[in-house]
Design a protein around this motif. Structure first.
Motif, mmCIF file in Angstrom:
data_model
loop_
_atom_site.group_PDB
_atom_site.id
_atom_site.type_symbol
_atom_site.label_atom_id
_atom_site.label_comp_id
_atom_site.label_asym_id
_atom_site.label_seq_id
_atom_site.Cartn_x
_atom_site.Cartn_y
_atom_site.Cartn_z
ATOM 1 N N VAL B 88 0.844 -1.202 0.000
ATOM 2 C CA VAL B 88 0.000 0.000 0.000
ATOM 3 C C VAL B 88 0.880 1.252 0.000
ATOM 4 C CG1 VAL B 88 -1.655 1.340 1.372
ATOM 5 C CG2 VAL B 88 -2.017 -1.117 1.002
ATOM 6 N N GLU B 92 1.167 4.095 -2.933
ATOM 7 C CA GLU B 92 0.959 5.524 -2.625
ATOM 8 C C GLU B 92 2.130 6.370 -3.090
ATOM 9 O OE1 GLU B 92 -1.965 4.740 1.222
ATOM 10 O OE2 GLU B 92 0.103 5.423 1.543
ATOM 11 N N ASP B 111 -7.396 -7.163 -1.426
ATOM 12 C CA ASP B 111 -8.259 -6.135 -2.013
ATOM 13 C C ASP B 111 -7.768 -4.728 -1.654
ATOM 14 O OD1 ASP B 111 -9.846 -7.844 -3.449
ATOM 15 O OD2 ASP B 111 -11.436 -7.960 -1.947
ATOM 16 N N GLU B 112 -7.266 -4.575 -0.443
ATOM 17 C CA GLU B 112 -6.715 -3.262 -0.065
ATOM 18 C C GLU B 112 -5.497 -2.921 -0.927
ATOM 19 O OE1 GLU B 112 -6.284 -1.785 3.999
ATOM 20 O OE2 GLU B 112 -7.206 -3.658 4.677
ATOM 21 N N ILE B 114 -4.751 -4.157 -3.954
ATOM 22 C CA ILE B 114 -5.147 -3.933 -5.356
ATOM 23 C C ILE B 114 -5.804 -2.558 -5.500
ATOM 24 C CG2 ILE B 114 -6.739 -4.707 -7.171
ATOM 25 C CD1 ILE B 114 -6.171 -7.613 -6.278
ATOM 26 N N LYS B 115 -6.617 -2.212 -4.507
ATOM 27 C CA LYS B 115 -7.270 -0.901 -4.572
ATOM 28 C C LYS B 115 -6.236 0.224 -4.544
ATOM 29 C CE LYS B 115 -10.903 1.922 -2.655
ATOM 30 N NZ LYS B 115 -11.614 2.297 -1.438
ATOM 31 N N ALA B 116 -5.243 0.088 -3.675
ATOM 32 C CA ALA B 116 -4.198 1.121 -3.595
ATOM 33 C C ALA B 116 -3.474 1.240 -4.941
ATOM 34 C CB ALA B 116 -3.219 0.780 -2.476
ATOM 35 N N CYS B 117 -3.228 0.104 -5.591
ATOM 36 C CA CYS B 117 -2.562 0.142 -6.901
ATOM 37 C C CYS B 117 -3.471 0.802 -7.942
ATOM 38 C CB CYS B 117 -2.157 -1.263 -7.336
ATOM 39 S SG CYS B 117 -0.796 -1.929 -6.345
ATOM 40 N N GLU B 118 -4.739 0.472 -7.905
ATOM 41 C CA GLU B 118 -5.695 1.065 -8.862
ATOM 42 C C GLU B 118 -5.782 2.576 -8.695
ATOM 43 O OE1 GLU B 118 -8.793 -2.663 -9.551
ATOM 44 O OE2 GLU B 118 -9.462 -0.922 -8.381
ATOM 45 N N VAL B 119 -5.989 2.990 -7.453
ATOM 46 C CA VAL B 119 -6.136 4.415 -7.147
ATOM 47 C C VAL B 119 -4.914 5.201 -7.621
ATOM 48 C CG1 VAL B 119 -6.171 6.065 -5.224
ATOM 49 C CG2 VAL B 119 -7.743 4.096 -5.234
ATOM 50 N N SER B 333 -6.337 -9.493 -11.278
ATOM 51 C CA SER B 333 -7.529 -10.350 -11.297
ATOM 52 C C SER B 333 -7.180 -11.811 -11.018
ATOM 53 C CB SER B 333 -8.228 -10.209 -12.652
ATOM 54 O OG SER B 333 -9.152 -11.259 -12.832
ATOM 55 N N ARG B 336 -6.151 -12.356 -7.447
ATOM 56 C CA ARG B 336 -7.310 -12.343 -6.563
ATOM 57 C C ARG B 336 -8.062 -13.677 -6.610
ATOM 58 N NH1 ARG B 336 -12.683 -10.739 -6.011
ATOM 59 N NH2 ARG B 336 -12.980 -9.720 -3.994
#
Lengths: 360, 360
Positions: B88, B92, B111-112, B114-119, B333, B336
């Protein structure tokens, strides 16, 4: 003076009987002596097409063949549902019995057959032919050697073949009244035997069928799998199927050894058979390769594996006939263990995939 | 003018980081730019021993490496329990992340990440290196071809290696606070990925762990297995273990095809890799041999498989940096999906081997 060969009578004209008839022809201590079918004409044609000598006896009924006092051995390739009747009768007529697998619909039936053979002093053996291939002995030298292979931890076996539409509609192996065990009794029999063989015939304590077996409309298994658990922590799995391309695998993992064979039931080629074995395999320093990788062992044979089976059977029969030996107890014993596991898998499928204790 | 290679920073000095550092050296579009460790001395020694250029940056903390604006990619071989925090933070700081497996202790953590990478618009990929071997593409051409292979019916995978006494006492892979998923997260990760790969990444509907997994005193899995069930009737099984000799198998059975590979995780040899494939295999007339037996396919490569992985990762990063491409969604994907199955196996072991629905 040449020894008198052991005289085989063939009960029925199943496709597999062609293979075994050829093996009897090729076996040095065995001879094709008679064939019996419910149809005399069918028996006659079978004898003509399968290398029987002109002197061979042709019978239009199974009973008539069993009444021939010169038949030493009866080879029984009938559908499983007929085994109990004909094996017991054969034993009562003092015929030694070489019986196609699956040997019985359940162990209770098999116990009756084995008892009849014991009471009448005749040899019982099932037709699991790969047990007799010289390759099997070579593999035993590796996996049964604790110095080399360590303790066996897990075994996996597959036997699948694509039955095809006609097979799946018409073959006796998918008919509940003929071979009601379906793929479990046919292909699964070999997988279970392979697992027991690797475990030196120690029975598992429990058997837990895998979910989602495939059954036909009549409830006969077309594909299924199971896991097996031993007291010492050993485990095994198998998959048997009429619905996938041909595969015949045994994988054995020991603490220090690995064995792979891809054609254990029937070698891809008649005269050579191979397997892969490794011991104490390790990684390269940077984990981009291995030391002590599997090596291929190739066994060349002069004869198909069925000949080794027939010859061993005749050797046992001969020493009973001539030397007063007792029947070899190993063969009915491992048939029975195999059937016990078959029965447990079936019970686990029927009870919703709960573990089933394997009863002894 | 030569393209500027993608600059890698290595987070920590794990053994596997040696393998991947070498791969970065050998990759034409990648360069070893920095290494960070909690110990500056350890980082310095690592850089000297692993082909870093003299200009490479040495950092005495992970934070310092992440603060270097010239680091494009962070390679994270830390224990699994540290992944969430450092991935994460790396995202960032706009670093692309190549993450060793198992990627997370559970899918919520993943999921946290992957979300950090997406954002933050950075590429995420796990280090499942065999996916990138040219052999894998060759095998896909066979098993994904319905004309040749038919429908896939069942898959079996094994990854075992003998950890040995020291490993079983001291390795991070058996420590509940470091890699709490044990053999399931380490070796099982590969088996599950192999099964999903064969299923073209369609998730199973249920996962049912096999009985008698082996756990250490701290409750970490040392060996286990599972079965998987799909909506369409496809099934799979796997076995992963730190307690048996090395084996790395994938077996795929289709209605008309069979595939075997025995070293899928790491080819036995660095520059060649093989597999066995057969299609429409049949018996000889007398069932003493086969037609269309498996043929061996051999793939020769100039580079170890980790180089293909690093090069593909750098290619994706480069097109994000230069061309404004979006990160490739395939890689997070399939990480995950793999993690979802890992979690389901663990849940099934914990709930007494009942089937667990795989949640999407």
């Amino acid at each position: 003076m040449a020894e008198t060969p052991i005289r085989f009578g063939i009960l029925g004209c199943a496709h597999i009987a062609q293979t075994v008839s050829r093996a009897i022809c090729l076996s040095p201590n065995s001879t094709l002596y008679a064939v019996g079918s419910r149809s005399f004409e069918k028996a006659k044609k079978f004898s003509e097409a399968n290398g029987f000598p002109p002197s061979a006896k042709i019978y239009g009924s199974y009973e008539a063949l069993l009444d021939d006092p010169d038949v030493d051995v009866v080879y029984v390739p009938l559908p499983t549902s007929l085994h109990l009747r004909w094996v017991v009768l054969a034993a009562e007529k003092k015929k030694h019995v070489l019986l196609e697998k699956p040997v019985a619909l359940n162990v209770a039936e098999l116990d009756e057959m084995i008892k009849a053979c014991e009471v009448n002093g005749v040899q019982f053996m099932d037709g699991t032919m790969w047990m007799h291939h010289p390759r099997t002995t070579k593999m035993e030298e590796i996996i049964y050697d604790p110095e080399r292979f360590g303790n066996i931890k897990t075994v996996h076996s597959i036997f699948s073949y694509g039955g095809g539409d006609d097979f799946l509609r018409n073959n006796i192996r998918v008919k509940p009244d003929l071979d009601g065990l379906g793929a479990l009794g046919d292909a699964g029999w070999y997988c279970i035997r392979a697992i027991l063989w690797a475990a030196e015939y120690e029975l598992p304590k429990t058997v837990t069928a895998l979910r989602e077996p495939v059954l036909n409309e009549a409830g006969v298994i077309l594909a299924c799998g199971s896991s097996l658990q031993w007291e010492d922590g050993k485990t095994a799995t198998f998959h048997c199927s009429f619905l996938a391309n041909l595969a015949m695998d045994i994988t054995v993992l020991g603490t220090t050894g690995t064995l792979h064979v891809h054609d254990f039931v029937i070698p891809h080629e008649e005269n050579t058979a191979s397997f892969l074995a490794a011991a104490k395999t390790g990684y390269w320093e940077l984990v981009t390769g291995m030391s002590a990788i599997p090596s291929q062992h190739v066994i060349t044979t002069d004869l198909p594996q069925e000949v080794y089976m027939v010859t061993e059977f005749s050797r046992l029969v001969k020493s009973i006939k001539d030397g007063g030996s007792k029947p070899e107890g190993k063969w009915p014993s491992i048939s029975r263990k195999t059937q016990l596991v078959v029965d447990a898998v079936k019970a686990s499928i029927e009870n919703g995939f709960e573990p089933v204790q394997v009863r002894v």
